[in-house]
Design a protein around this motif. Structure first.
Motif, PDB file in Angstrom:
ATOM      1  N   PRO A 113      -9.952 -13.028 -12.957  1.00  0.00           N
ATOM      2  CA  PRO A 113      -8.752 -13.996 -12.951  1.00  0.00           C
ATOM      3  C   PRO A 113      -7.776 -13.706 -11.920  1.00  0.00           C
ATOM      4  CG  PRO A 113      -9.185 -14.400 -15.087  1.00  0.00           C
ATOM      5  CD  PRO A 113     -10.180 -13.667 -14.770  1.00  0.00           C
ATOM      6  N   TRP A 114      -7.830 -12.014 -12.493  1.00  0.00           N
ATOM      7  CA  TRP A 114      -6.638 -11.255 -11.475  1.00  0.00           C
ATOM      8  C   TRP A 114      -7.627 -11.286  -9.604  1.00  0.00           C
ATOM      9  CZ3 TRP A 114      -2.072 -10.100 -12.612  1.00  0.00           C
ATOM     10  CH2 TRP A 114      -1.477 -10.845 -13.843  1.00  0.00           C
ATOM     11  N   LEU A 115      -8.733 -10.777 -10.190  1.00  0.00           N
ATOM     12  CA  LEU A 115      -9.098 -10.717  -9.000  1.00  0.00           C
ATOM     13  C   LEU A 115      -9.638 -11.368  -7.877  1.00  0.00           C
ATOM     14  CD1 LEU A 115     -13.424  -8.699 -10.262  1.00  0.00           C
ATOM     15  CD2 LEU A 115     -10.571  -7.517  -8.802  1.00  0.00           C
ATOM     16  N   LEU A 116      -9.662 -13.247  -8.919  1.00  0.00           N
ATOM     17  CA  LEU A 116     -10.090 -14.346  -7.581  1.00  0.00           C
ATOM     18  C   LEU A 116      -8.284 -14.265  -7.076  1.00  0.00           C
ATOM     19  CD1 LEU A 116     -11.930 -16.631  -9.984  1.00  0.00           C
ATOM     20  CD2 LEU A 116     -12.907 -15.185  -8.021  1.00  0.00           C
ATOM     21  N   VAL A 117      -7.006 -14.716  -8.019  1.00  0.00           N
ATOM     22  CA  VAL A 117      -5.940 -14.572  -7.574  1.00  0.00           C
ATOM     23  C   VAL A 117      -5.759 -13.899  -6.405  1.00  0.00           C
ATOM     24  CG1 VAL A 117      -3.783 -15.074  -8.016  1.00  0.00           C
ATOM     25  CG2 VAL A 117      -5.261 -15.777  -9.312  1.00  0.00           C
ATOM     26  N   LEU A 118      -5.906 -12.584  -6.543  1.00  0.00           N
ATOM     27  CA  LEU A 118      -5.141 -11.482  -5.496  1.00  0.00           C
ATOM     28  C   LEU A 118      -6.410 -11.009  -4.682  1.00  0.00           C
ATOM     29  CD1 LEU A 118      -2.956  -9.426  -8.137  1.00  0.00           C
ATOM     30  CD2 LEU A 118      -2.605 -11.629  -6.296  1.00  0.00           C
ATOM     31  N   GLY A 119      -7.828 -10.808  -4.928  1.00  0.00           N
ATOM     32  CA  GLY A 119      -8.469  -9.945  -4.813  1.00  0.00           C
ATOM     33  C   GLY A 119      -9.072 -11.043  -2.970  1.00  0.00           C
ATOM     34  N   VAL A 120      -9.408 -11.983  -3.207  1.00  0.00           N
ATOM     35  CA  VAL A 120      -9.274 -12.988  -2.383  1.00  0.00           C
ATOM     36  C   VAL A 120      -8.438 -13.150  -1.087  1.00  0.00           C
ATOM     37  CG1 VAL A 120     -10.207 -15.397  -1.609  1.00  0.00           C
ATOM     38  CG2 VAL A 120     -11.425 -14.172  -3.503  1.00  0.00           C
ATOM     39  N   PRO A 121      -7.416 -13.117  -1.433  1.00  0.00           N
ATOM     40  CA  PRO A 121      -6.698 -13.244  -0.535  1.00  0.00           C
ATOM     41  C   PRO A 121      -5.952 -11.941   0.482  1.00  0.00           C
ATOM     42  CG  PRO A 121      -5.366 -14.720  -2.147  1.00  0.00           C
ATOM     43  CD  PRO A 121      -6.613 -14.308  -2.493  1.00  0.00           C
ATOM     44  N   LEU A 122      -5.730 -10.846  -0.565  1.00  0.00           N
ATOM     45  CA  LEU A 122      -6.385  -9.716   0.242  1.00  0.00           C
ATOM     46  C   LEU A 122      -7.590  -9.230   1.630  1.00  0.00           C
ATOM     47  CD1 LEU A 122      -4.930  -7.669  -2.756  1.00  0.00           C
ATOM     48  CD2 LEU A 122      -3.903  -8.721  -0.357  1.00  0.00           C
ATOM     49  N   GLY A 123      -9.004  -9.702   0.878  1.00  0.00           N
ATOM     50  CA  GLY A 123      -9.765  -9.981   1.512  1.00  0.00           C
ATOM     51  C   GLY A 123     -10.153 -10.342   2.771  1.00  0.00           C
ATOM     52  N   ALA A 124      -9.637 -11.739   2.642  1.00  0.00           N
ATOM     53  CA  ALA A 124      -9.376 -12.199   3.955  1.00  0.00           C
ATOM     54  C   ALA A 124      -8.556 -11.633   5.253  1.00  0.00           C
ATOM     55  CB  ALA A 124      -9.025 -13.858   4.195  1.00  0.00           C
ATOM     56  N   LEU A 125      -7.080 -11.255   4.350  1.00  0.00           N
ATOM     57  CA  LEU A 125      -6.496 -10.239   5.140  1.00  0.00           C
ATOM     58  C   LEU A 125      -7.035  -9.557   6.149  1.00  0.00           C
ATOM     59  CD1 LEU A 125      -2.890 -10.702   3.593  1.00  0.00           C
ATOM     60  CD2 LEU A 125      -3.839 -12.221   5.200  1.00  0.00           C
ATOM     61  N   TRP A 126      -7.817  -8.882   4.923  1.00  0.00           N
ATOM     62  CA  TRP A 126      -8.247  -7.553   5.889  1.00  0.00           C
ATOM     63  C   TRP A 126      -9.669  -8.023   7.049  1.00  0.00           C
ATOM     64  CZ3 TRP A 126     -13.335  -6.034   5.173  1.00  0.00           C
ATOM     65  CH2 TRP A 126     -13.985  -4.232   6.084  1.00  0.00           C
ATOM     66  N   TRP A 127     -10.249  -8.712   6.638  1.00  0.00           N
ATOM     67  CA  TRP A 127     -11.086  -9.396   7.504  1.00  0.00           C
ATOM     68  C   TRP A 127     -10.906  -9.739   9.411  1.00  0.00           C
ATOM     69  CZ3 TRP A 127     -12.325 -13.835   9.926  1.00  0.00           C
ATOM     70  CH2 TRP A 127     -13.945 -13.696  10.063  1.00  0.00           C
ATOM     71  N   LEU A 128      -9.718 -10.509   8.970  1.00  0.00           N
ATOM     72  CA  LEU A 128      -9.032 -10.759  10.125  1.00  0.00           C
ATOM     73  C   LEU A 128      -8.173 -10.044  10.913  1.00  0.00           C
ATOM     74  CD1 LEU A 128      -7.120 -13.895   8.748  1.00  0.00           C
ATOM     75  CD2 LEU A 128      -8.964 -14.198  10.021  1.00  0.00           C
ATOM     76  N   SER A 129      -7.251  -8.907   9.863  1.00  0.00           N
ATOM     77  CA  SER A 129      -7.103  -7.865  10.537  1.00  0.00           C
ATOM     78  C   SER A 129      -7.820  -7.096  11.684  1.00  0.00           C
ATOM     79  CB  SER A 129      -6.055  -6.865  10.131  1.00  0.00           C
ATOM     80  OG  SER A 129      -6.927  -6.298   8.795  1.00  0.00           O
ATOM     81  N   ARG A 130      -8.953  -6.737  11.092  1.00  0.00           N
ATOM     82  CA  ARG A 130     -10.171  -5.869  11.547  1.00  0.00           C
ATOM     83  C   ARG A 130     -10.567  -6.173  12.833  1.00  0.00           C
ATOM     84  NH1 ARG A 130     -13.610  -1.874   9.439  1.00  0.00           N
ATOM     85  NH2 ARG A 130     -15.561  -1.952  10.996  1.00  0.00           N
ATOM     86  N   ARG A 131     -10.703  -7.909  12.546  1.00  0.00           N
ATOM     87  CA  ARG A 131     -11.253  -8.649  14.100  1.00  0.00           C
ATOM     88  C   ARG A 131     -10.250  -8.658  15.335  1.00  0.00           C
ATOM     89  NH1 ARG A 131     -13.875 -15.053  13.632  1.00  0.00           N
ATOM     90  NH2 ARG A 131     -13.969 -15.380  15.703  1.00  0.00           N
ATOM     91  N   ARG A 132      -9.598  -8.833  14.994  1.00  0.00           N
ATOM     92  CA  ARG A 132      -8.368  -8.446  15.529  1.00  0.00           C
ATOM     93  C   ARG A 132      -8.413  -7.529  16.120  1.00  0.00           C
ATOM     94  NH1 ARG A 132      -2.095 -11.006  14.302  1.00  0.00           N
ATOM     95  NH2 ARG A 132      -3.632 -12.914  14.199  1.00  0.00           N
ATOM     96  N   ARG A 133      -8.417  -6.480  15.506  1.00  0.00           N
ATOM     97  CA  ARG A 133      -8.368  -4.800  16.615  1.00  0.00           C
ATOM     98  C   ARG A 133     -10.093  -4.721  17.262  1.00  0.00           C
ATOM     99  NH1 ARG A 133      -6.882  -3.236  11.149  1.00  0.00           N
ATOM    100  NH2 ARG A 133      -8.772  -2.425  10.868  1.00  0.00           N
ATOM    101  N   ARG A 134     -10.994  -5.591  17.146  1.00  0.00           N
ATOM    102  CA  ARG A 134     -12.112  -6.050  17.836  1.00  0.00           C
ATOM    103  C   ARG A 134     -11.877  -6.339  19.335  1.00  0.00           C
ATOM    104  NH1 ARG A 134     -17.225  -6.510  13.950  1.00  0.00           N
ATOM    105  NH2 ARG A 134     -17.198  -4.518  12.697  1.00  0.00           N
ATOM    106  N   ARG A 135     -10.958  -7.577  19.030  1.00  0.00           N
ATOM    107  CA  ARG A 135     -10.684  -8.463  20.171  1.00  0.00           C
ATOM    108  C   ARG A 135      -9.256  -7.298  21.332  1.00  0.00           C
ATOM    109  NH1 ARG A 135      -9.831 -14.506  18.295  1.00  0.00           N
ATOM    110  NH2 ARG A 135     -11.271 -14.909  17.279  1.00  0.00           N
ATOM    111  N   VAL A 136      -8.869  -6.641  20.750  1.00  0.00           N
ATOM    112  CA  VAL A 136      -7.764  -5.997  21.696  1.00  0.00           C
ATOM    113  C   VAL A 136      -8.053  -4.985  21.660  1.00  0.00           C
ATOM    114  CG1 VAL A 136      -5.732  -7.078  20.562  1.00  0.00           C
ATOM    115  CG2 VAL A 136      -6.397  -5.039  19.716  1.00  0.00           C
ATOM    116  N   ARG A 137      -9.464  -4.151  21.106  1.00  0.00           N
ATOM    117  CA  ARG A 137      -9.937  -2.584  22.211  1.00  0.00           C
ATOM    118  C   ARG A 137     -10.473  -3.364  24.065  1.00  0.00           C
ATOM    119  NH1 ARG A 137     -14.295  -0.769  18.418  1.00  0.00           N
ATOM    120  NH2 ARG A 137     -12.376  -0.681  16.720  1.00  0.00           N
TER     121      ARG A 137
END
Length: 325
Positions: free
Chosen positions: A264-288
Motif C-alpha cells: 500500500p505504501w508503494l502504491l500511495v507514494l511510489g507511483v506519484p514519485l515515479g511519475a514526477l521522475w519520468w516527467l522531469s527526465r523528459r523535460r531535461r531531454r527537450r531543453v538539452r
C-alpha cells in the motif's frame, strides 16, 4: 559508643565469620546472651555439630545413617495406556492418596494419539511406591530416577543460620546502646544488612526442605498410536530436506507478509514519485542543446591527427575572382 560502632562494622565484613560476633557480644556484655547461642556459632561452622561435638559426642549432624540424610528424589516415567484421560485421573489419585498434589498438567487430546504430561509432588517416603503404581497403569516405555544427597548443604545452612542469628542479636543489643544520631544510623544499616542475610539463608533452607520433603515425578501418558520414535529427533538427508522445506515455507510466509504490508505504501507514494521522475527526465531531454556538427574556425587539430591525409574544406569561390595559377 563510637568504639562499639567501629567494632560492629569490623565484625560485619563477613557473614560466616563468627569470631568478630563473639567479640562484639563480649563488648556488649555476655550476661544477656544465651549460652546456647553464644557457643553455637564457631562450633557449627567448624563441624556443624554444635556443643555436642565439643564434648566429643556425635551430634545430629554427624549421623550418617541413610534415614537421617537429606536426599532429593526426582523421577520421570513414560507409560503407554489405552485411555489417556482415565490414566491421568488415576495418576492424580495416586499422588493425592500418597499425601501429595499435582504441580503441573499438560494434555493434548486427539483420539488414539493423545498425550498427557503430569508433574506430581509426593512425600519422599512414598516416592517409589507411587512410581510403581504409575508404571502399572499401562506398558512402561521409559523410566529415569535421579537422587541428590544434600545433607552437607543442609548442615552448612543450619550452622550459618545459627551464626547469623547471633550476629543479628549482637547488632540489636548494640543498637539499644546508641547515644548519638550517627551511631544510630550506622547500627541500623548494619542490622538491616545482617537481617537481609539471615532472611536469604532461611529462604534457601526452606527451599531445600521442600525439595527433600516432597519428591518430583514427571509422568508422561501416551495413547496406543504414539511411539517413542515419533518424539525422537530424526537425522539424515530426508530429515534435513524436510527441515529445510519447512524453513523455506516459513521464510516465504514472512516475505509475503512484509510485501503485503509495504505494497500500500508503494502504491500511495511510489507511483506519484515515479511519475514526477519520468516527467522531469523528459523535460531535461527537450531543453538539452544540439551538439555542433562543424568545428569552429581556428580550432587546433587533436593531438596525433594525420595532417597530410586530412581534407581542408575550401571556401566557396568568390564571383569575379581569379584563381591562382
Amino acid at each position: 559508643m563510637a568504639a562499639l560502632v567501629v567494632l560492629l562494622m569490623v565484625t560485619g565484613c563477613g557473614s560466616g565469620d563468627s569470631g568478630g560476633d563473639r567479640a562484639a557480644i563480649s563488648e556488649a556484655g555476655r550476661g544477656d546472651v544465651p549460652q546456647a547461642v553464644d557457643g553455637a556459632g564457631p562450633a557449627a561452622e567448624r563441624g556443624g555439630a554444635g556443643p555436642a561435638a565439643e564434648r566429643g559426642g556425635a551430634g545430629p549432624a554427624a549421623d550418617t545413617r541413610v534415614d537421617q540424610r537429606s536426599i532429593v528424589y526426582t523421577g520421570s516415567i513414560r507409560v503407554q495406556v489405552d485411555d489417556v484421560e482415565a490414566a491421568a485421573r488415576a495418576a492424580t489419585g495416586a499422588a493425592t492418596r500418597a499425601g501429595g498434589f499435582v504441580g503441573g498438567d499438560q494434555r493434548r487430546s486427539s483420539d488414539a494419539d493423545a498425550v498427557a504430561e503430569l508433574t506430581l509432588r509426593v512425600p519422599a517416603d512414598r516416592f517409589y511406591p507411587v512410581v510403581e503404581e504409575l508404571a502399572g497403569l499401562g506398558r512402561q516405555e521409559r523410566r529415569q530416577i535421579d537422587t541428590e544427597d544434600v545433607t552437607e548443604e543442609t548442615v552448612d545452612l543450619d550452622a550459618r543460620i545459627i551464626t547469623q542469628r547471633a550476629r543479628v542479636e549482637s547488632a540489636r543489643r548494640l543498637l539499644d546502646r546508641a547515644d548519638s544520631i550517627s551511631d544510630l544510623i550506622s547500627l541500623e544499616n548494619e542490622l538491616a544488612r545482617r537481617e537481609a542475610d539471615l532472611a536469604s539463608l532461611e529462604a534457601k533452607k526452606r527451599r531445600l526442605a521442600d525439595l527433600t520433603a516432597l519428591s518430583t515425578i514427571t509422568v508422561t501418558l501416551v495413547g496406543p498410536d504414539v511411539s517413542t520414535a515419533d518424539e525422537e529427533r530424526e537425522i539424515g538427508f530426508l530429515a534435513g530436506l524436510s527441515g529445510g522445506w519447512t524453513v523455506f515455507l516459513a521464510s516465504m510466509t514472512v516475505l509475503l507478509t512484509v510485501l503485503g504490508a509495504v505494497l500500500p505504501w508503494l502504491l500511495v507514494l511510489g507511483v506519484p514519485l515515479g511519475a514526477l521522475w519520468w516527467l522531469s527526465r523528459r523535460r531535461r531531454r527537450r531543453v538539452r542543446p544540439e551538439p555542433a556538427l562543424v568545428a569552429p574556425v581556428g580550432t587546433p587539430p587533436p593531438p596525433g591527427a594525420d595532417l597530410t591525409s586530412s581534407k581542408v574544406s575550401e571556401s566557396p569561390p568568390v564571383p569575379g575572382a581569379r584563381s591562382a595559377p
